[in-house]
Motif scaffolding. Structure first.
Motif, PDB file in Angstrom:
ATOM      1  N   GLY A  67     -34.285 -32.715  32.263  1.00 35.98           N
ATOM      2  CA  GLY A  67     -34.543 -33.264  30.931  1.00 35.98           C
ATOM      3  C   GLY A  67     -34.988 -32.172  29.985  1.00 35.98           C
ATOM      4  N   ALA A  68     -34.037 -31.549  29.301  1.00 33.68           N
ATOM      5  CA  ALA A  68     -34.342 -30.393  28.465  1.00 33.68           C
ATOM      6  C   ALA A  68     -35.140 -30.788  27.229  1.00 33.68           C
ATOM      7  N   SER A  69     -36.052 -29.922  26.815  1.00 35.71           N
ATOM      8  CA  SER A  69     -36.804 -30.080  25.575  1.00 35.71           C
ATOM      9  C   SER A  69     -37.157 -28.687  25.079  1.00 35.71           C
ATOM     10  N   ARG A  70     -37.475 -28.599  23.786  1.00 38.21           N
ATOM     11  CA  ARG A  70     -37.871 -27.292  23.239  1.00 38.21           C
ATOM     12  C   ARG A  70     -39.113 -26.769  23.940  1.00 38.21           C
ATOM     13  N   ALA A  71     -40.072 -27.656  24.193  1.00 37.23           N
ATOM     14  CA  ALA A  71     -41.306 -27.219  24.846  1.00 37.23           C
ATOM     15  C   ALA A  71     -41.019 -26.676  26.241  1.00 37.23           C
ATOM     16  N   MET A  72     -40.124 -27.337  26.977  1.00 31.57           N
ATOM     17  CA  MET A  72     -39.772 -26.855  28.312  1.00 31.57           C
ATOM     18  C   MET A  72     -39.202 -25.447  28.238  1.00 31.57           C
ATOM     19  N   TRP A  73     -38.250 -25.224  27.308  1.00 30.40           N
ATOM     20  CA  TRP A  73     -37.639 -23.903  27.242  1.00 30.40           C
ATOM     21  C   TRP A  73     -38.591 -22.851  26.693  1.00 30.40           C
ATOM     22  N   SER A  74     -39.579 -23.254  25.890  1.00 30.28           N
ATOM     23  CA  SER A  74     -40.588 -22.288  25.452  1.00 30.28           C
ATOM     24  C   SER A  74     -41.319 -21.706  26.655  1.00 30.28           C
ATOM     25  N   VAL A  75     -41.649 -22.567  27.616  1.00 34.74           N
ATOM     26  CA  VAL A  75     -42.335 -22.100  28.821  1.00 34.74           C
ATOM     27  C   VAL A  75     -41.370 -21.347  29.732  1.00 34.74           C
ATOM     28  N   LEU A  76     -40.156 -21.873  29.895  1.00 37.36           N
ATOM     29  CA  LEU A  76     -39.215 -21.248  30.830  1.00 37.36           C
ATOM     30  C   LEU A  76     -38.721 -19.896  30.343  1.00 37.36           C
ATOM     31  N   GLU A  77     -38.851 -19.599  29.048  1.00 38.81           N
ATOM     32  CA  GLU A  77     -38.505 -18.249  28.589  1.00 38.81           C
ATOM     33  C   GLU A  77     -39.387 -17.205  29.266  1.00 38.81           C
ATOM     34  N   ALA A  78     -40.582 -17.603  29.672  1.00 44.94           N
ATOM     35  CA  ALA A  78     -41.474 -16.683  30.377  1.00 44.94           C
ATOM     36  C   ALA A  78     -41.152 -16.604  31.866  1.00 44.94           C
ATOM     37  N   VAL A  79     -40.549 -17.667  32.399  1.00 47.99           N
ATOM     38  CA  VAL A  79     -40.266 -17.750  33.842  1.00 47.99           C
ATOM     39  C   VAL A  79     -38.907 -17.154  34.171  1.00 47.99           C
ATOM     40  N   TYR A  80     -37.917 -17.455  33.336  1.00 47.54           N
ATOM     41  CA  TYR A  80     -36.575 -16.874  33.480  1.00 47.54           C
ATOM     42  C   TYR A  80     -36.346 -15.925  32.300  1.00 47.54           C
ATOM     43  N   ASP A  81     -35.734 -14.804  32.545  1.00 50.43           N
ATOM     44  CA  ASP A  81     -35.325 -13.901  31.478  1.00 50.43           C
ATOM     45  C   ASP A  81     -33.802 -13.928  31.452  1.00 50.43           C
ATOM     46  N   GLY A  82     -33.235 -14.709  30.548  1.00 51.70           N
ATOM     47  CA  GLY A  82     -31.791 -14.890  30.519  1.00 51.70           C
ATOM     48  C   GLY A  82     -31.377 -16.143  31.279  1.00 51.70           C
ATOM     49  N   PRO A  83     -30.202 -16.166  31.896  1.00 52.02           N
ATOM     50  CA  PRO A  83     -29.340 -15.013  32.192  1.00 52.02           C
ATOM     51  C   PRO A  83     -28.663 -14.380  30.981  1.00 52.02           C
ATOM     52  N   PHE A  84     -28.691 -15.091  29.827  1.00 53.81           N
ATOM     53  CA  PHE A  84     -28.127 -14.525  28.602  1.00 53.81           C
ATOM     54  C   PHE A  84     -29.119 -14.734  27.469  1.00 53.81           C
ATOM     55  N   ASP A  85     -29.070 -13.871  26.486  1.00 51.04           N
ATOM     56  CA  ASP A  85     -29.701 -14.111  25.195  1.00 51.04           C
ATOM     57  C   ASP A  85     -28.586 -14.256  24.171  1.00 51.04           C
ATOM     58  N   THR A  86     -28.824 -15.110  23.177  1.00 54.50           N
ATOM     59  CA  THR A  86     -27.854 -15.281  22.101  1.00 54.50           C
ATOM     60  C   THR A  86     -28.465 -14.762  20.817  1.00 54.50           C
ATOM     61  N   ARG A  87     -27.834 -13.776  20.227  1.00 53.24           N
ATOM     62  CA  ARG A  87     -28.310 -13.157  18.990  1.00 53.24           C
ATOM     63  C   ARG A  87     -27.258 -13.329  17.913  1.00 53.24           C
ATOM     64  N   ARG A  88     -27.627 -14.042  16.851  1.00 53.52           N
ATOM     65  CA  ARG A  88     -26.711 -14.267  15.727  1.00 53.52           C
ATOM     66  C   ARG A  88     -25.358 -14.780  16.219  1.00 53.52           C
ATOM     67  N   PHE A  89     -25.423 -15.758  17.118  1.00 50.61           N
ATOM     68  CA  PHE A  89     -24.261 -16.442  17.665  1.00 50.61           C
ATOM     69  C   PHE A  89     -23.410 -15.543  18.562  1.00 50.61           C
ATOM     70  N   THR A  90     -23.972 -14.425  19.005  1.00 51.23           N
ATOM     71  CA  THR A  90     -23.270 -13.534  19.921  1.00 51.23           C
ATOM     72  C   THR A  90     -24.053 -13.465  21.226  1.00 51.23           C
ATOM     73  N   THR A  91     -23.344 -13.666  22.341  1.00 56.18           N
ATOM     74  CA  THR A  91     -23.995 -13.705  23.644  1.00 56.18           C
ATOM     75  C   THR A  91     -24.201 -12.291  24.186  1.00 56.18           C
ATOM     76  N   GLN A  92     -25.411 -12.035  24.682  1.00 54.55           N
ATOM     77  CA  GLN A  92     -25.734 -10.745  25.275  1.00 54.55           C
ATOM     78  C   GLN A  92     -26.222 -10.961  26.708  1.00 54.55           C
ATOM     79  N   PRO A  93     -25.686 -10.213  27.668  1.00 55.77           N
ATOM     80  CA  PRO A  93     -26.121 -10.392  29.058  1.00 55.77           C
ATOM     81  C   PRO A  93     -27.521  -9.837  29.280  1.00 55.77           C
ATOM     82  N   VAL A  94     -28.285 -10.498  30.136  1.00 54.98           N
ATOM     83  CA  VAL A  94     -29.635 -10.047  30.478  1.00 54.98           C
ATOM     84  C   VAL A  94     -29.709  -9.622  31.939  1.00 54.98           C
ATOM     85  N   ILE A  95     -29.219 -10.467  32.835  1.00 55.35           N
ATOM     86  CA  ILE A  95     -29.271 -10.127  34.267  1.00 55.35           C
ATOM     87  C   ILE A  95     -27.881  -9.817  34.817  1.00 55.35           C
TER      88      ILE A  95
END
Length: 641
Positions: A67-95
């Protein structure tokens, strides 16, 4: 960790202890002279650095498929790094070592033979069983221009996409276990399980998802499925070694998946005190630790609720270092801008991709079962394009942005915010121009019969409308203060054009109630203001109209239907990005949207976060899951000077 009083008392105790030690007489051995030798001074150990982030909501779960929520992903950004980041609608690999590409060969399109009964993607993008009469894009065809209707017997080849992903070597879970391709395959298996409450759109279009060694996974799609966004074809790794004895259903409730998920990111969850906070510590096995990341020994997420004034107060008295976007900060936009001007905090803004809009009730659901202009149903006001355009001309949208949003947003034109690659900077929204609106209304037969601008216009010769019918519409939205203020302003602006507006406010449960009885999805409104993400043109196609025929599934609540728009949209979304006409086709359908005016976009909704004034590292990007997408780089104090 989060109690300010406890922290203050601890600091006071430390200070008193230091003062008492300084006041004690020095002790020397009697009769022995004090040696005139400098004593070595001990270097004090700095206290552990801590970062406190205040959230507007407490997550209900930390299981990504629970059950995704903004609050969940705020916390999970600290637990998982990636696997991708999206910058200005462009996907960047992290892992991953890199993003796969056709040019490099780790993404491949090859023709494959298909036969009757095989699952393929047809020319409309639907997953179907191949049979005579099915229209597909044959091998080598990358747009609807060259579509083929199969005769049921001729040999047929359709292109198949396969993509290979290579993990960075040496990444481990926080418990030290290597993170492998098998962990991503395990995640795919969980999303494929019917007990997991997630969309299986890509699962159903996957022919195979296989681990090839420790760090390589290869996805192959069903023939005809050729997406450009390869990041959606890689599944978030999950710890098979820890969860493999739990079923997909059990993982929805298990402590180790919902409250203390294992990750590979910058921090590890230590403690969750329901209703108060989640405490995390630095991950000693973080794969970017050699870069000095993260910057803090401990991280605390506090739950202060959505009211922005609570969170702002906590920030100003140093109980929070950051207030993230889960707080309803737009309600405090004016004081936030003032506090930033006075150097009391930093504010971070982003526009969209969601927007606030007013939809026209072009075709009410009542019309589906037969409409008589002389019966009990509402007159057919909005099927006339001139009337829709007139309403747009009579809505002062820029006033909303300038006066209620303090210039921090803009009026949407096409489907995309200004940072999107497909944004059209030469496409303008219809301006506020009451004179132009009045001219169009009069052309359409809505006249000022009594010469009194204070009364609504009346129909004279309008097709399907009784002569003398007043131009009176019901403006429906929620009870949110900002929406109420907008509706009141727009009602005044439209009154200058001879349009009488009656506002009706509902709580969200009533407005968004299921069809057919619900107001929005049941298509039971004149004008309705609500927020949505207009990701592309498909949300305005005829097939997206919720109705009895499609079990009330769809988002085109206005009932707008136009064959030219449908065809242009179908052509745009089925054209691959490497086709020469890709950009032009997306431009064409956006221009149609603005000219046809099935709705009036008001403004891009704001994403906001605030921090202490000496903070650095935060970058608001509207395409990220959270404003905390690069939490490992956050810092404050001297390091930010």
């Amino acid at each position: 960790m989060c109690n300010k009083t406890l922290l203050r008392n601890s600091l006071i105790g430390i200070l008193l202890g230091m003062m008492l030690a300084a006041c004690q007489p020095s002790q020397t051995t009697q009769g022995s002279p004090t040696p005139d030798v400098p004593l070595p001074s001990a270097t004090p150990t700095p206290p552990p650095r801590s970062l406190v982030i205040c959230l507007g909501q407490e997550p209900t779960t930390l299981y990504p498929y629970g059950g995704a929520s903004r609050a969940m992903w705020s916390v999970l950004e600290a637990v998982y790094d990636g696997p991708f980041d999206t910058r200005r609608f462009t996907t960047q690999p992290v892992i991953l070592e890199k993003m796969p590409s056709l040019a490099d060969g780790d993404a491949r399109i090859q023709p494959v033979e298909v036969a009757a009964g095989d699952e393929v993607i047809d020319a409309n993008g639907e997953l179907v069983a191949l049979a005579a009469g099915v229209t597909v894009l044959p091998a080598g065809c990358n747009s609807p221009d060259c579509a083929l209707t199969w005769d049921g017997s001729s040999a047929l080849q359709i292109d198949q996409l396969s993509v290979t992903f290579n993990l960075l070597p040496g990444i481990t879970w926080s418990d030290g276990t290597p993170l492998t391709a098998a962990d991503s395959v395990y995640s795919f298996e969980l999303t494929s399980d019917s007990a997991t409450p997630v969309s299986r759109y890509n699962v159903h279009r996957t022919a195979s998802y296989l681990a090839e060694g420790e760090t390589t996974v290869t996805w192959s799609g069903k023939p005809g499925f050729l997406p450009d966004n390869y990041d959606t074809l890689f599944w978030l790794p999950l710890p098979r070694h820890q969860w493999q004895n739990l079923s997909a259903e059990e993982l929805l409730q298990a402590e180790e998946s919902t409250r203390r998920p294992l990750g590979w990111g910058a921090y590890v969850i230590q403690n969750w005190v329901s209703g108060d906070h989640i405490e995390l510590r630095k991950n000693p096995n973080y794969f970017r630790a050699a870069e000095g990341l993260p910057k803090f020994e401990t991280l605390v997420f506090r739950f202060l609720g959505e009211p922005a004034d609570n969170n702002l107060t906590a920030l100003l008295i140093n109980e929070c270092d950051v207030v993230d976007q889960t707080s309803v900060l737009e309600k405090q936009l004016e004081p936030i801008l003032e506090l930033e001007r006075d150097g009391k905090l930093k504010a971070y803004f982003g526009q969209g991709p969601e927007w606030e809009q007013v939809d026209f009730g072009i075709r009410l659901s009542a019309y589906d079962v037969g409409y008589s202009p002389f019966g009990a149903y509402r007159p057919d006001i909005f099927s006339d394009l001139r009337v829709r355009q007139a309403f747009a001309y009579c809505m002062d949208r820029q006033w909303i942005i300038d006066r209620l949003l303090y210039g921090q947003s803009s009026i949407p034109t096409g489907f995309y915010p200004p940072t999107h690659p497909l944004y059209l900077d030469d496409l303008a929204a219809l301006p506020y121009d009451p004179a132009a609106g009045i001219r169009l209304l009069e052309e359409a037969g809505w006249l000022d019969v009594d010469g009194n601008p204070q009364t609504p216009r009346q129909a004279q010769g309008v097709a399907g409308v009784i002569n003398g019918e007043a131009l009176t519409v019901r403006y429906t939205t929620t009870q949110a203060p900002l929406r109420v203020a907008i509706s009141e302003h727009l009602a005044q602006a439209m009154a200058a054009c001879g349009i009488q507006v009656e506002a009706a406010y509902y709580n969200p449960a009533e407005l968004f109630a299921p069809a057919p009885d619900g107001i929005l999805f049941g298509r039971n409104f004149d004008l309705v203001q609500w927020g949505r993400q207009a990701a592309d043109c498909t949300l305005y196609t005829s097939e997206q109209i919720p109705s009895r025929a499609n079990n009330w599934l769809g988002f085109n609540v206005s009932g707008y239907s136009d064959a030219e728009f449908d065809a242009a949209c179908r052509q745009a979304v089925r054209t691959r990005s490497d086709h020469p006409a890709y950009r032009q086709r997306h431009q064409d359908v956006q221009r149609l949207f603005v000219n046809q005016a099935p709705s009036v976009p008001l403004y891009f909704r704001l994403k906001m976060a605030v921090s202490r004034p000496d903070f650095c590292g935060m970058e608001m990007d509207v395409t990220a899951r959270s404003a905390l997408w690069n939490i490992e780089e956050f810092d404050y104090g001297d390091a930010c000077r």
